[in-house]
Design a protein around this motif. Structure first.
Motif, PDB file in Angstrom:
ATOM      1  N   UNK A   1       0.853  -1.179   0.000  1.00  0.00           N
ATOM      2  CA  UNK A   1       0.000   0.000   0.000  1.00  0.00           C
ATOM      3  C   UNK A   1       0.889   1.229   0.000  1.00  0.00           C
ATOM      4  N   UNK A   2       0.684   2.116  -0.973  1.00  0.00           N
ATOM      5  CA  UNK A   2       1.390   3.389  -1.033  1.00  0.00           C
ATOM      6  C   UNK A   2       0.363   4.505  -0.913  1.00  0.00           C
ATOM      7  N   UNK A   3       0.648   5.472  -0.069  1.00  0.00           N
ATOM      8  CA  UNK A   3      -0.190   6.659   0.100  1.00  0.00           C
ATOM      9  C   UNK A   3       0.498   7.810  -0.635  1.00  0.00           C
ATOM     10  N   UNK A   4      -0.214   8.437  -1.563  1.00  0.00           N
ATOM     11  CA  UNK A   4       0.330   9.526  -2.376  1.00  0.00           C
ATOM     12  C   UNK A   4      -0.375  10.823  -2.002  1.00  0.00           C
ATOM     13  N   UNK A   5       0.399  11.856  -1.776  1.00  0.00           N
ATOM     14  CA  UNK A   5      -0.146  13.172  -1.445  1.00  0.00           C
ATOM     15  C   UNK A   5       0.684  14.193  -2.209  1.00  0.00           C
ATOM     16  N   UNK A   6       0.044  14.998  -3.042  1.00  0.00           N
ATOM     17  CA  UNK A   6       0.820  15.922  -3.845  1.00  0.00           C
ATOM     18  C   UNK A   6       0.106  17.224  -4.132  1.00  0.00           C
ATOM     19  N   UNK A   7       0.926  18.207  -4.491  1.00  0.00           N
ATOM     20  CA  UNK A   7       0.441  19.544  -4.830  1.00  0.00           C
ATOM     21  C   UNK A   7       1.222  20.053  -6.034  1.00  0.00           C
ATOM     22  N   UNK A   8       0.513  20.622  -6.997  1.00  0.00           N
ATOM     23  CA  UNK A   8       1.171  21.349  -8.076  1.00  0.00           C
ATOM     24  C   UNK A   8       1.109  22.810  -7.684  1.00  0.00           C
ATOM     25  N   UNK A   9       2.255  23.433  -7.601  1.00  0.00           N
ATOM     26  CA  UNK A   9       2.341  24.821  -7.158  1.00  0.00           C
ATOM     27  C   UNK A   9       2.107  25.777  -8.323  1.00  0.00           C
ATOM     28  N   UNK A  10       1.860  27.016  -8.014  1.00  0.00           N
ATOM     29  CA  UNK A  10       1.547  28.027  -9.031  1.00  0.00           C
ATOM     30  C   UNK A  10       2.660  28.179 -10.066  1.00  0.00           C
ATOM     31  N   UNK A  11       3.914  27.930  -9.669  1.00  0.00           N
ATOM     32  CA  UNK A  11       5.027  28.057 -10.621  1.00  0.00           C
ATOM     33  C   UNK A  11       5.207  26.805 -11.483  1.00  0.00           C
ATOM     34  N   UNK A  12       4.326  25.796 -11.320  1.00  0.00           N
ATOM     35  CA  UNK A  12       4.383  24.577 -12.126  1.00  0.00           C
ATOM     36  C   UNK A  12       5.181  23.452 -11.504  1.00  0.00           C
ATOM     37  N   UNK A  13       5.847  23.717 -10.391  1.00  0.00           N
ATOM     38  CA  UNK A  13       6.609  22.652  -9.724  1.00  0.00           C
ATOM     39  C   UNK A  13       5.664  21.811  -8.868  1.00  0.00           C
ATOM     40  N   UNK A  14       6.173  20.700  -8.367  1.00  0.00           N
ATOM     41  CA  UNK A  14       5.363  19.763  -7.589  1.00  0.00           C
ATOM     42  C   UNK A  14       5.942  19.570  -6.200  1.00  0.00           C
ATOM     43  N   UNK A  15       5.067  19.387  -5.245  1.00  0.00           N
ATOM     44  CA  UNK A  15       5.425  18.981  -3.889  1.00  0.00           C
ATOM     45  C   UNK A  15       4.760  17.629  -3.678  1.00  0.00           C
ATOM     46  N   UNK A  16       5.565  16.555  -3.579  1.00  0.00           N
ATOM     47  CA  UNK A  16       5.044  15.189  -3.530  1.00  0.00           C
ATOM     48  C   UNK A  16       5.478  14.509  -2.237  1.00  0.00           C
ATOM     49  N   UNK A  17       4.560  13.756  -1.649  1.00  0.00           N
ATOM     50  CA  UNK A  17       4.856  12.937  -0.471  1.00  0.00           C
ATOM     51  C   UNK A  17       4.379  11.527  -0.762  1.00  0.00           C
ATOM     52  N   UNK A  18       5.277  10.567  -0.591  1.00  0.00           N
ATOM     53  CA  UNK A  18       4.971   9.168  -0.838  1.00  0.00           C
ATOM     54  C   UNK A  18       5.356   8.373   0.401  1.00  0.00           C
ATOM     55  N   UNK A  19       4.483   7.485   0.844  1.00  0.00           N
ATOM     56  CA  UNK A  19       4.791   6.612   1.971  1.00  0.00           C
ATOM     57  C   UNK A  19       4.005   5.331   1.864  1.00  0.00           C
ATOM     58  N   UNK A  20       4.426   4.320   2.598  1.00  0.00           N
ATOM     59  CA  UNK A  20       3.677   3.078   2.568  1.00  0.00           C
ATOM     60  C   UNK A  20       4.498   1.915   3.059  1.00  0.00           C
ATOM     61  N   UNK A  21       3.993   0.714   2.757  1.00  0.00           N
ATOM     62  CA  UNK A  21       4.676  -0.495   3.212  1.00  0.00           C
ATOM     63  C   UNK A  21       4.308  -1.697   2.353  1.00  0.00           C
TER      64      UNK A  21
END
Length: 76
Positions: A54-74
Motif C-alpha cells: 500500500x502506497x499513500x500519495x499526497x501531492x500539490x502542483x504549485x503556481x510556478x508549475x513545480x510539484x510537492x510530492x509525499x509518498x509513503x507506505x509499506x
C-alpha cells in the motif's frame, strides 16, 4: 507503479516502488486544469504475487508549475 530489475543475476520485482508512484502522482496532478492542484491517492498492488503493498500519495502542483510530492507506505 512497479519496478523489475536484475539483482544477483535474477529478475526481482520491487512490489511498492515509491519512485514510480511519484511519477504517477506528478502526471495525475499535471492533468488537472488549474494553476495549482492537489490530490491524495492510494496505490495498492502486489496481491497476486503474494506481497500486498500500500502506497499513500499526497501531492500539490504549485503556481510556478513545480510539484510537492509525499509518498509513503509499506509492503507486507
Amino acid at each position: 507503479a512497479r519496478m523489475i530489475c536484475l539483482e544477483n543475476g535474477k529478475m526481482v520485482e520491487d512490489y511498492a516502488t515509491g519512485s514510480a508512484a511519484s511519477c504517477l502522482l506528478a502526471y495525475r496532478l499535471s492533468q488537472v486544469d488549474a494553476s495549482s492542484a492537489s490530490g491524495q491517492w492510494r496505490v495498492e498492488q502486489g496481491y497476486e504475487a503474494g506481497r500486498p503493498s500500500l502506497l499513500e500519495l499526497d501531492g500539490h502542483r504549485l503556481a510556478d508549475g513545480s510539484f510537492l510530492l509525499r509518498i509513503g507506505g509499506q509492503v507486507h
